[in-house]
Structures are given as C-alpha cells and as structure tokens.
Enzyme design. Sequence first.
Site: not given
Ligand SMILES: Cc1ncc(COP(=O)(O)O)c(C=O)c1O
Length: 424
Positions: A287, A353-354
């Site tokens: 995560p 600036c967008e």
């Molecule tokens: C290989 C991999 N693991 C884990 C993550 C973590 O994802 P998240 O931040 O959505 O939990 C990512 C994010 O893109 C990832 O590319």
Amino acid sequence: MTSSTSVGVTDSVLELFPPGTTLGIFGELMIGGCVASDLASAFGTPALIIDESALRHRARRYADGLAARWPNSHVLWASKSLPHTAVYRVLSEEGLGIDVAGGGELFMALAAGADPKTLVLHGNAKTDDELTMAVQSGVGTIVVDGFDDIDRLERIVEGEQAVLVRVIPGVLPHTHAAIATGQDGSKFGLSAADARTAIKRLRGSDKLRLDGLHVHIGSQVVDREPFVRAIEAVAAMGEFAVYNLGGGLGARYTYDDRPPTIEEYLDMVTQAARRLLPSDARLLIEPGRSLIAEAGVTLYRVTTVKRGPRPLVAVDGGMSDNLEVSLYGQRFEATVVDRVGGGELCTLVGRHCESGDQLIDGVALREPQVGDIVAVPVTGAYCLTMANNYNGARRPPIVFVRDGVPRMVLRRESYEDLLRRDLD
Ligand SMILES: Cc1ncc(COP(=O)(O)O)c(C=O)c1O
C-alpha cells in the site's frame, strides 16, 4: 450539487483530517495538537503537514491486520507515495518493508537506514546501473518486469538473487486511466503467456531464484472485485512460495467517498487468497496511497479573492505541489483553518499560469479573505512526490506534527536552490 455544498457541519470536515485533529477554544483547526495557523506562520506556506501518530497508526493497522489474518506475510510501503528519509525511517520502525521504484528511491531508503533485505525493487524500465546498485546493496527481491530485466540480471548477478515475475492480470479497475496498470497491453509486467515463458527461463537460471509472482492493478481503486480478479489471475499461473499482491486501495478524499477500510480490504484480500492460493504461501502487499494520504494536510495562504457569481479564491501553491488534480482529476475538500466548515461555494485556484491550475472546483469556504490559511486534507500521498518548480515555485517543506510538537523534516527549497544545478 457537489459534495461540499451539502456540508455545513464541522464534524464532517474534521472526518477528512487525520484522527486527533480538533478545534481549539476559538474554533481554530489543530492538527496533531498544533494550531494550523501557527504551523503556517512558523514554516510558511504551502507546507505539507504529516500527522506522525496517524501515519504510524495506519501502518500498524496494515501490519497487525495482515499478520492476524495471514501470519506468513509482510506489508511493504510503496515509497513512491512520499519518498523522504523521515518517512522511510518511521515506516521501517513500524516494521514495514519497502517497495522502491528505481535507483533514487533505493538510494533514499538505504540512506534512511532501511534493511536492504526488506526492499523490493520495481520498475518497467530499470537500467543496468539501477539493477547493479540493487544487487550490490543486497536488495531482498527484484521484480522482473520483462525479459530485458532477466538478461540484465543474468549479466549482473554473481551469487543468487531472489526475483518475482510481474504478471498482467487483464483487470481494468474503475479508476483514472493514468493510474490503471493491470489491463491487457499495460506497460507494466508480462502477459500471462510471456510470464509463463519468463518463469520457465528463471527456473533454469542458476543465479536468479524465482520466489513467486507480483501483480498490481492500479491506484485509487475502491471496488473490491478487481482485487479479487487479480488474485484469480495469479492463482491461474500455478503454485508459488510468494505472491505480492501490490497496492492500490483508494483513500477517502471527499465527504462522499467511502472506500473500503484497511480492515475490509485485508479481509477481502485474505479471503480470496485462502480460496485461491496455497495455504503456506507468503503474502505481500504494497500500500502507498491508502497508508499515507490521510495522514497529510497541505496548508496554503490565500493571496487573492475575486468576487463574482462564484468567488475565486487563489492560494500560494497549486499544481507545483498537487498534480493529483490536473493529472487525474482527483477531487479534494478544504476549509479555512480559523473558520472551519460551512460557507459559500468557491473555486479554489492555484498561483500557476494555467487555467487548469484549479485545486478544487466548488468547495464551501467560510468568508475567505486574503491572508487566511486554507487547509486541504488527504494530501499525504503523491502530492509532494510530484512537486515541481513550475513558475519558479520552491518545493514545499514537510512538517511532522506529534503530541503538539512540530518537526520540520524537509525544508522548503530556497531561491538559491533553483540555481544550484546551473553550470553556466
Ligand atoms: C508496483 C506498485 N506497487 C504498489 C503501488 C502503490 O499503489 P497505491 O499507492 O495506490 O497503494 C504502486 C503504485 O503505483 C505500484 O506501482
């Protein structure tokens, strides 16, 4: 009606802030026991505030929750969500392993003192240098994303290196296309057929030890079913010692969002694993967003208010410190820190600036005035990570708050920093 127009009660506003966020006796917002406007005065704006207790608490919910449901397991923090040495240190202290994507994150994790054995290296375009650095520093696991990774590792590894094969599960979750990664044709990983070829090749290698499979379907995923389908896809590849099921659980950004809780997610993942994977397999999850986003709050100062049918409230940051809005259309909420909750519907815009540099299209702010501090919660993940120097913006500091004590762990860039790499 946007979600914000239905909110007038302070309690609902506080729900999006780290637990322990309170109102002081004058109704002022306090994060981690610190008065938000005092933090803004002391450290300037924009500033990313991380509630350290909230971060540690979420890490424990993940670590203890997974261990209770599946003892042979480990939670790895996807460090791309907020790669900074203080965060690497805190989450290593909480016993998490670390997912690093490339040499820079690997360098930072090692600089923070992380145990290399707990690191997992990812990347769809790893270079020889990055793989050499990983192998030489003793990174526990390298995720093979394609055949070129195998060729390179066969050349680089001298002893033995544990690897996982990243499989494309053919699952497209309901999230922004830019952060979906598990669909057929994805640039990440190998199709089931190619993964089978890679597995065969790795089984014949005397240097690369194939431990198992990796799968990751994307980010800000709030439906359960895609996670289960991804587990079905890796289960169909056969029995292995290790399954890394990636990250991806969505964070709660708005009053209306109701993503699964960490515990609901862990229930869902381990129930599917119990049904589909070998009972003695080691389970890893990674995560990022759901671990760290909700521990963070960005403080801005209002620089301009333009009155009209809908007031335009401009702040001193924007797409230089939060690209989630422009890249993925992510919706956030906000409040004035000294007049929390309620108010008139405004558009919160940045200083860049967008016209696309809008932080929130339609958010209730109470009597916004020049000089006010506005807090945007749930900015812990992927905001500072993608901060940039657009319009000469100096990237913001990170301030940890805990038990009423602030601690700046990353200073704001100076104007001199903007010249530091110039050679001529
Ligand atoms: C290989 C991999 N693991 C884990 C993550 C973590 O994802 P998240 O931040 O959505 O939990 C990512 C994010 O893109 C990832 O590319």
